[in-house]
Design an enzyme around this catalytic site. Structure first.
Site, mmCIF file in Angstrom:
data_model
loop_
_atom_site.group_PDB
_atom_site.id
_atom_site.type_symbol
_atom_site.label_atom_id
_atom_site.label_comp_id
_atom_site.label_asym_id
_atom_site.label_seq_id
_atom_site.Cartn_x
_atom_site.Cartn_y
_atom_site.Cartn_z
ATOM 1 N N THR A 87 0.781 -1.214 0.048
ATOM 2 C CA THR A 87 0.033 0.036 -0.098
ATOM 3 C C THR A 87 0.793 1.262 -0.184
ATOM 4 O O THR A 87 1.467 1.394 1.259
ATOM 5 C CB THR A 87 -0.914 -0.006 1.155
ATOM 6 O OG1 THR A 87 -1.556 -1.216 1.444
ATOM 7 C CG2 THR A 87 -1.999 1.101 1.307
ATOM 8 N N LYS A 162 -7.646 1.482 -2.430
ATOM 9 C CA LYS A 162 -7.372 0.922 -1.053
ATOM 10 C C LYS A 162 -7.297 1.801 -0.109
ATOM 11 O O LYS A 162 -7.659 1.678 1.263
ATOM 12 C CB LYS A 162 -5.969 0.049 -1.150
ATOM 13 C CG LYS A 162 -5.304 -0.077 -0.148
ATOM 14 C CD LYS A 162 -5.667 -1.387 0.665
ATOM 15 C CE LYS A 162 -4.887 -1.448 2.052
ATOM 16 N NZ LYS A 162 -5.450 -2.508 2.800
ATOM 17 N N LYS A 237 0.499 4.826 8.338
ATOM 18 C CA LYS A 237 0.875 5.113 7.091
ATOM 19 C C LYS A 237 -0.022 5.295 6.170
ATOM 20 O O LYS A 237 -0.379 6.345 5.392
ATOM 21 C CB LYS A 237 1.761 4.032 6.581
ATOM 22 C CG LYS A 237 2.315 4.241 5.311
ATOM 23 C CD LYS A 237 2.802 3.023 4.476
ATOM 24 C CE LYS A 237 1.529 2.113 4.363
ATOM 25 N NZ LYS A 237 1.883 0.894 3.723
#
Ligand code: NAD
Length: 294
Positions: A87, A162, A237
């Site tokens: 990701t 995502k 993150k």
């Protein structure tokens, strides 16, 4: 197709093992972790990607993906497909796709959802960005590691999807933890609360599939001293990625940014970034007030 797999951590190791178990000849490399059963170990990253028709990467963040691109693209063969399941920032996907194209390599961003259990079971949801032709070629392999494989659009569309998914996941986890902590403080039986919530309007992946309380609901990192799983630092993150993407779109997502600040305190101020992201419940339970809040 033969496969090179770079990044054999919590997610990468079971994904590589599933590809090998499905009969694909798979070579792996990680700077720390060993190769799982069935995955051969050439000992260097270039050795793991050279002469491979498809290369998977499953790395912690965008900076690492960029460095790995610089290091490994010259060693990938022309016509190879690079599937990055990490990701990362949308613009990192775009940058490395351009660098890959210059080397004759087709790039797909293919981040995943479903956690370590999904990776082990081969049931991940995979969100793919990139050219339809590369997607069609990679699809059988993606279906080996995933239960749902969705082509979301051009390069970067997988990462964008995502990021939106995890904007829902983070506040859902915090809300689930707060609800179970309050239930505990009110003296309720948490198994009964779970039985109700899991079949009511509080239904969510965090309460049903990843219950953040030991011995309640689904087996999860809570049953293993909150060992990650999905590390809190990775959730932070992803919320920083959401902030960046929202900034580019001129949008201020209030709840996602509150969740970002919540995980920032947990990771940076309390130094608990390596614990599972469900461990935020520890500071909410009675008698644990210093665990997650100042
Ligand atoms: P992890 O930290 O367990 O694994 C990352 C691995 O990459 C480590 O083993 C590390 O040694 C290796 N690595 C780092 N730099 C490297 C390099 N230059 N060359 C080779 N190997 C290198 O992380 P994870 O939980 O497996 O997550 C990987 C990615 O998947 C992250 O981007 C994360 O956001 C995403 N993700 C994780 C989950 C989850 O539940 N853990 C779920 C969905 C998505």
């Amino acid at each position: 197709m033969n496969i090179g797999f770079i990044g054999l951590g919590n997610m990468g190791a079971p994904m590589a093992a599933n590809l090998a178990a499905a009969g694909y000849e798979t070579a792996g490399f990680d700077i720390f972790a060993p190769c799982p059963n069935g995955v051969s170990s050439p000992g260097t990253a270039p050795g793991a990607v050279r002469n491979r028709e498809i290369v998977f990467t499953m790395l912690p963040d965008g900076g690492t993906v960029r460095r790995v691109a610089d290091e490994l693209l010259p060693h990938m063969m022309e016509g190879c497909i690079w599937v990055d399941s990490s990701t990362v920032e949308i613009e990192i996907a775009e940058t490395v796709a351009t660098a890959a194209a210059a080397c004759g390599v087709e790039f797909l961003d293919a981040p995943v959802s479903g956690g370590v259990k999904g990776a082990q079971a081969g049931t991940l949801t995979i969100m793919v960005g990139g050219a339809s032709t590369a997607f069609a070629r990679a699809r059988p392999l993606l279906e080996t590691v995933g239960g749902r494989v969705v082509h979301c659009g051009g390069v970067g569309a997988g990462q964008a999807t995502k990021i939106c998914n995890n904007m829902i996941l983070a506040p859902a986890m915090i809300a689930t933890c707060e609800a179970f902590a309050l239930a505990s403080r009110l003296g309720l039986d948490l198994n009964v609360v779970h039985e109700v919530v899991s079949k009511s309007s509080g239904y969510s992946w965090t309460s049903n599939a990843y219950t953040p309380v030991p011995a309640v609901g689904a087996e999860s990192p809570a049953d293993n001293q909150y060992k990650a799983g999905f590390a809190a630092r990775l959730m932070l993150k992803d919320l920083l990625l959401a902030e960046r993407a929202a900034g580019m779109a001129g949008f201020e997502p209030e709840i996602a940014m509150a969740a970002k600040e919540f995980y920032r305190r947990f990771v940076e101020d309390l130094g608990k970034g390596d614990m599972d992201f469900s461990a935020v419940i520890l500071g909410m339970l009675e008698g644990n007030d210093s665990e997650t809040r100042d």
